[in-house]
Design a protein around this motif. Structure first.
Motif, PDB file in Angstrom:
ATOM      1  N   UNK A 306      35.064  85.895 -44.672  1.00 43.41           N
ATOM      2  CA  UNK A 306      36.109  85.014 -45.170  1.00 43.41           C
ATOM      3  C   UNK A 306      36.881  85.596 -46.344  1.00 43.41           C
ATOM      4  N   UNK A 307      36.325  86.594 -47.013  1.00 45.80           N
ATOM      5  CA  UNK A 307      37.054  87.186 -48.144  1.00 45.80           C
ATOM      6  C   UNK A 307      38.137  88.151 -47.665  1.00 45.80           C
ATOM      7  N   UNK A 308      38.154  88.467 -46.381  1.00 41.11           N
ATOM      8  CA  UNK A 308      39.188  89.344 -45.823  1.00 41.11           C
ATOM      9  C   UNK A 308      40.340  88.467 -45.316  1.00 41.11           C
ATOM     10  N   UNK A 309      41.081  87.862 -46.225  1.00 41.69           N
ATOM     11  CA  UNK A 309      42.115  86.905 -45.856  1.00 41.69           C
ATOM     12  C   UNK A 309      43.446  87.581 -45.550  1.00 41.69           C
ATOM     13  N   UNK A 310      44.281  86.908 -44.766  1.00 37.97           N
ATOM     14  CA  UNK A 310      45.588  87.443 -44.396  1.00 37.97           C
ATOM     15  C   UNK A 310      46.689  86.573 -44.986  1.00 37.97           C
ATOM     16  N   UNK A 311      47.863  87.123 -45.063  1.00 37.73           N
ATOM     17  CA  UNK A 311      49.033  86.379 -45.527  1.00 37.73           C
ATOM     18  C   UNK A 311      49.926  86.106 -44.311  1.00 37.73           C
ATOM     19  N   UNK A 312      49.403  85.313 -43.379  1.00 33.82           N
ATOM     20  CA  UNK A 312      50.108  85.082 -42.116  1.00 33.82           C
ATOM     21  C   UNK A 312      51.345  84.224 -42.318  1.00 33.82           C
ATOM     22  N   UNK A 406      29.600  83.180 -49.246  1.00 28.80           N
ATOM     23  CA  UNK A 406      29.685  83.097 -50.705  1.00 28.80           C
ATOM     24  C   UNK A 406      28.999  84.305 -51.336  1.00 28.80           C
ATOM     25  N   UNK A 407      27.782  84.584 -50.901  1.00 24.66           N
ATOM     26  CA  UNK A 407      27.039  85.705 -51.479  1.00 24.66           C
ATOM     27  C   UNK A 407      27.614  87.056 -51.051  1.00 24.66           C
ATOM     28  N   UNK A 408      28.149  87.137 -49.825  1.00 30.74           N
ATOM     29  CA  UNK A 408      28.814  88.375 -49.402  1.00 30.74           C
ATOM     30  C   UNK A 408      30.024  88.664 -50.281  1.00 30.74           C
ATOM     31  N   UNK A 409      30.778  87.605 -50.623  1.00 35.32           N
ATOM     32  CA  UNK A 409      31.957  87.770 -51.473  1.00 35.32           C
ATOM     33  C   UNK A 409      31.573  88.299 -52.846  1.00 35.32           C
ATOM     34  N   UNK A 410      30.492  87.744 -53.409  1.00 36.79           N
ATOM     35  CA  UNK A 410      30.008  88.239 -54.699  1.00 36.79           C
ATOM     36  C   UNK A 410      29.583  89.691 -54.599  1.00 36.79           C
ATOM     37  N   UNK A 411      28.910  90.040 -53.507  1.00 32.88           N
ATOM     38  CA  UNK A 411      28.438  91.403 -53.292  1.00 32.88           C
ATOM     39  C   UNK A 411      29.611  92.389 -53.181  1.00 32.88           C
ATOM     40  N   UNK A 412      30.738  91.887 -52.631  1.00 31.18           N
ATOM     41  CA  UNK A 412      31.909  92.750 -52.468  1.00 31.18           C
ATOM     42  C   UNK A 412      32.757  92.826 -53.738  1.00 31.18           C
ATOM     43  N   UNK A 413      32.302  92.178 -54.821  1.00 29.07           N
ATOM     44  CA  UNK A 413      32.964  92.340 -56.111  1.00 29.07           C
ATOM     45  C   UNK A 413      33.868  91.199 -56.542  1.00 29.07           C
ATOM     46  N   UNK A 414      33.912  90.116 -55.776  1.00 34.85           N
ATOM     47  CA  UNK A 414      34.736  88.981 -56.163  1.00 34.85           C
ATOM     48  C   UNK A 414      33.989  88.106 -57.173  1.00 34.85           C
ATOM     49  N   UNK A 415      34.757  87.355 -57.968  1.00 33.90           N
ATOM     50  CA  UNK A 415      34.158  86.469 -58.969  1.00 33.90           C
ATOM     51  C   UNK A 415      33.607  85.222 -58.293  1.00 33.90           C
ATOM     52  N   UNK A 416      32.809  84.443 -59.039  1.00 29.56           N
ATOM     53  CA  UNK A 416      32.268  83.193 -58.494  1.00 29.56           C
ATOM     54  C   UNK A 416      33.391  82.238 -58.111  1.00 29.56           C
ATOM     55  N   UNK A 417      34.442  82.201 -58.945  1.00 31.13           N
ATOM     56  CA  UNK A 417      35.578  81.330 -58.640  1.00 31.13           C
ATOM     57  C   UNK A 417      36.289  81.747 -57.366  1.00 31.13           C
ATOM     58  N   UNK A 418      36.488  83.062 -57.197  1.00 31.04           N
ATOM     59  CA  UNK A 418      37.132  83.557 -55.981  1.00 31.04           C
ATOM     60  C   UNK A 418      36.261  83.279 -54.754  1.00 31.04           C
TER      61      UNK A 418
END
Length: 570
Positions: A306-312, A406-418
Motif C-alpha cells: 500500500x505504500x507504493x501509491x500512484x497519482x492516477x 503498516x509494519x512494512x511501511x515502517x520497515x521501508x522508511x516511512x514515518x508512523x504518520x505516513x
C-alpha cells in the motif's frame, strides 16, 4: 483511444446469471440479531425485506464455515460446518428457503487454495509425518535450517513456517501462517474438494464465488523469487499465481463440479492476463465469470504494497476500464464491482475531490459501473454511500493485511504518520465496519453497545433508515439503476447489448450499450464543467437537471447521465 483485441462476439447467449444483480454480504458486519457484537445468519434473514426493496436478486455471502477467524473466515477448519458465532446449519437452511421465497438466490465463498491450520487434515498431517494427510499440504525440508526459498507471503514474512518438533521441516502458506496451502498436486485432495462442492450445491445454493483460485498451482522447482523488498524476500506471486499447469486443475474442477449443476461460478482471478481470458470465461472456460482487478488496484502500483501509491487520473481509469470491458466482451462475461471486502470504500477511493465524497459522487460511481457489460455486484453499504474511516492507532485495526502493511511501511522508511495514512486509505477494514442501519450510537447494527469492529462514526449522516424513503437518496438511485437495467424497456440492451467506448474529454468516462436500442452513459469524474455531444431521452441523472448550451450538454462536477440515444442523432 485504440484498443486492439480479438474480434468481439456478435451475439450473446442468455443465461440466468447474466441477469442477476448481486449483493455481497460480509456477515460479521451486516446485522447482529443476538446482540453479541457479531453479525450472523439470522441477521441476514431478518433483513431480507430491505434487500427485496433494493431490488437485488442474488446474495454472495462471505465465509460462514467453521473457522478460528484468523482471516475472518477465509481460514476454514470444517468445510461442512457453520461457525457458531454466525449460527447453525439450520439457520443457513432457513435463510436459503426464506430467500428463495423472495426470489433471491444465494452463493457462498469457496476457499480451496488453503485451509485453517485447525482443519482436521492439517492437524493429522502435523501429528504424523507418515499420514496420507501430510500430502494434502506442502511440506519441504529447509536449507541448513533456513526456509526452502525466499518467497514472501501475501501477508508478509516468509511463506514457510517451521513444523513443531521436526528439525529442518517447514510447511507452506501463501497467506497467513495459520492458513496452510492445500496441495492440489494430490488427486486424493482434489477428490475431497469436489465432493464437498457438490454436497453444497445439492443443498440448494446457486453457486460459488471462488477465492484466490489462481494460486492453486505452484512452480514445482520452488526456486527463489526476485528480491523486491528490504526484507530480502520476493513476492510469492512470481511463482504461485496463475502458473503453467493450472489449466489442468481448473478444467477438472469445472468438469467434476460446476458443470454437473445449474449454478454460477465466479472466479477471483488476479494475475490472469487479458490474453488468457478466453481460457477462464470463454465457451469452454473454467468459470461463468471472473472479477478483473486491473483497474481496481489503480491507486496502488502493480496491486502491490500500500505504500507504493500512484497519482492516477480519470483518463487512466477510463483506459483501464475500457480495456477490461473490451477484453471480457471478446471472451465471455465479467463480474463488475466498485467495492468488496478486500477493497476500501469506492467513494473515498475514486472521488478525489472530498467536496464530492457525498451522494453526488456515490451516484456518479454507481452509474459508471452499473451499466457496464457484465453482472453488477453491489457491496453492502455501497448503496447508501458509506465511506472510509479515519483511525488514529494501528490497535484499532483487525485486518491482518492492514497490520502487515503498516509494519512494512515502517520497515521501508516511512514515518508512523505516513504508515497510518497508507493503511487508513487502503485498509480492508474500511469495507468491514458494521453496516449503518440507522443514526443510533451503534448504527442499528444491534441493540447493544458491542461491535466486533469500531464503526466508521458517520452514521448520523449516512444510514439506511434515512435513505429508504428519501426520493433523492443514494439508496433510491440504486433502486432506479436496478429498475432500469432489469425491468425497463431498455433491459435487453443494458444486459445483453454490446459495449463500446465513446470519445470524450479526459475527465469524462463515456460508453454506450448497443442492442435493439443504444443507451449511453456519461460520467464526469472531475470538479470542472465538461461538455458532451449527444441527443436523446434522459433515463437517469444524479443532478436535478442537465444544462445545455450551444447545442451541447454541460456536465456539472461529478455529474452522471444515462441517455437513450436518439436514433436520428449521428
Amino acid at each position: 483511444m485504440t484498443i486492439k483485441l480479438k474480434e468481439q462476439r456478435v451475439s450473446e447467449a442468455q443465461n440466468f446469471w447474466k441477469e442477476e444483480v448481486v449483493y455481497q454480504i460480509y456477515p460479521k458486519s451486516f446485522y447482529d440479531s443476538d446482540n453479541d457484537g457479531i453479525g450472523d445468519i439470522k441477521g441476514i434473514t431478518q433483513k431480507l425485506d430491505y434487500l427485496v426493496d433494493l431490488g437485488v436478486t442474488m446474495l454472495w455471502i462471505c465465509p460462514i464455515f467453521t473457522s478460528p477467524m484468523v482471516d475472518n473466515g477465509y481460514d476454514i477448519a470444517d468445510y461442512k460446518g457453520i461457525q457458531t458465532e454466525f449460527g447453525s446449519m439450520a439457520d443457513l437452511e432457513e435463510l436459503i428457503a426464506a430467500a428463495k421465497a423472495k426470489n433471491i438466490k444465494i452463493i457462498l465463498d469457496l476457499v480451496v487454495n488453503h485451509s485453517s491450520d485447525e482443519h482436521a487434515w492439517f492437524q493429522t498431517a502435523l501429528a504424523d509425518a507418515d499420514s496420507p494427510y501430510r500430502d494434502y499440504y506442502i511440506f519441504k525440508a529447509g536449507k541448513e535450517g533456513n526456509p526452502p526459498n525466499n518467497w514472501r507471503s501475501i501477508f508478509g514474512g516468509s511463506v514457510w513456517e517451521p513444523v513443531p518438533n521436526e528439525e529442518n521441516m517447514f510447511y507452506f502458506h501463501t497467506f497467513d501462517k495459520r492458513q496452510p496451502d492445500l496441495n492440489w498436486e494430490n488427486p486424493a485432495l482434489r477428490a475431497e474438494i469436489y465432493e464437498m462442492i457438490n454436497w453444497w450445491l445439492e443443498k440448494g445454493i446457486a453457486g460459488f464465488r471462488i477465492d484466490s483460485i489462481t494460486f492453486i498451482k505452484k512452480d514445482q522447482d520452488y526456486g527463489d523469487a526476485p528480491i523486491d523488498g528490504s526484507d530480502g524476500l520476493g513476492s510469492v506471486k512470481h511463482k504461485t499465481r496463475n502458473r503453467p499447469g493450472i489449466e489442468q486443475f481448473l478444467t477438472e474442477l469445472n468438469a467434476e463440479t460446476f458443470k454437473k449443476h445449474e449454478c454460477v461460478s465466479v472466479g477471483e482471478a488476479p494475475g490472469v492476463t487479458y490474453e488468457e481470458f478466453d481460457q477462464y470465461i470463454g465457451e469452454d472456460g473454467y468459470f461463468n465469470m471472473i472479477f478483473d482487478f486491473h483497474y481496481a488496484d489503480i491507486d496502488v502500483e502493480n496491486g502491490s504494497e500500500w505504500f507504493r501509491q500512484t497519482n492516477w487520473q480519470p483518463q487512466d481509469l477510463k483506459e483501464l476500464l475500457f480495456k477490461s470491458q473490451m477484453a471480457i466482451q471478446a471472451s465471455g462475461w465479467g463480474a463488475n464491482f466498485l467495492e468488496n471486502h478486500d477493497q476500501p470504500r469506492s467513494l473515498s477511493k475514486y472521488i478525489t475531490d472530498k467536496n464530492y465524497q457525498n451522494e453526488i459522487g456515490a451516484k456518479a460511481l454507481g452509474a459508471l459501473f452499473f451499466f457496464l457489460r457484465g453482472t453488477p455486484f453491489i457491496y453492502q453499504g455501497q448503496e447508501i454511500g458509506m465511506k472510509n474511516f479515519q483511525r488514529e492507532t494501528i490497535e484499532d485495526f483487525n485486518d491482518v493485511s492492514s497490520i502487515d502493511n503498516y509494519h512494512r511501511s515502517l520497515m521501508e522508511g516511512f514515518s508512523e504518520g505516513e504508515a497510518m495514512n497508507f493503511v487508513n486509505q487502503r485498509s480492508r477494514d474500511n469495507g468491514r465496519t458494521p453496516f449503518q442501519w440507522d443514526a443510533s450510537d451503534n448504527a442499528g447494527f444491534n441493540h447493544s453497545d458491542q461491535a466486533w469492529l469500531k464503526l466508521s462514526g458517520d452514521q448520523t449522516e449516512i444510514n439506511a433508515a434515512q435513505q429508504v424513503n428519501q426520493a433523492d437518496s443514494v439508496f433510491a438511485f440504486y433502486k432506479k439503476m436496478i429498475q432500469l437495467r432489469n425491468h425497463s424497456s431498455a433491459c435487453e440492451t443494458l444486459i445483453y447489448g454490446q459495449f463500446a467506448p465513446i470519445e470524450a474529454s479526459d475527465a469524462v468516462i463515456a460508453y454506450e450499450r448497443i442492442g435493439d436500442q443504444t443507451i449511453q452513459v456519461f460520467v464526469n469524474l472531475s470538479n470542472q464543467i465538461e461538455a458532451i455531444e449527444t441527443s436523446g431521452e434522459i433515463l437517469l441523472n444524479n443532478y436535478s437537471q442537465l444544462q445545455e448550451r450551444a447545442g451541447r450538454y454541460l456536465l456539472q462536477p461529478y455529474q452522471a447521465v444515462v441517455i437513450r440515444k436518439d436514433p436520428t442523432h449521428d
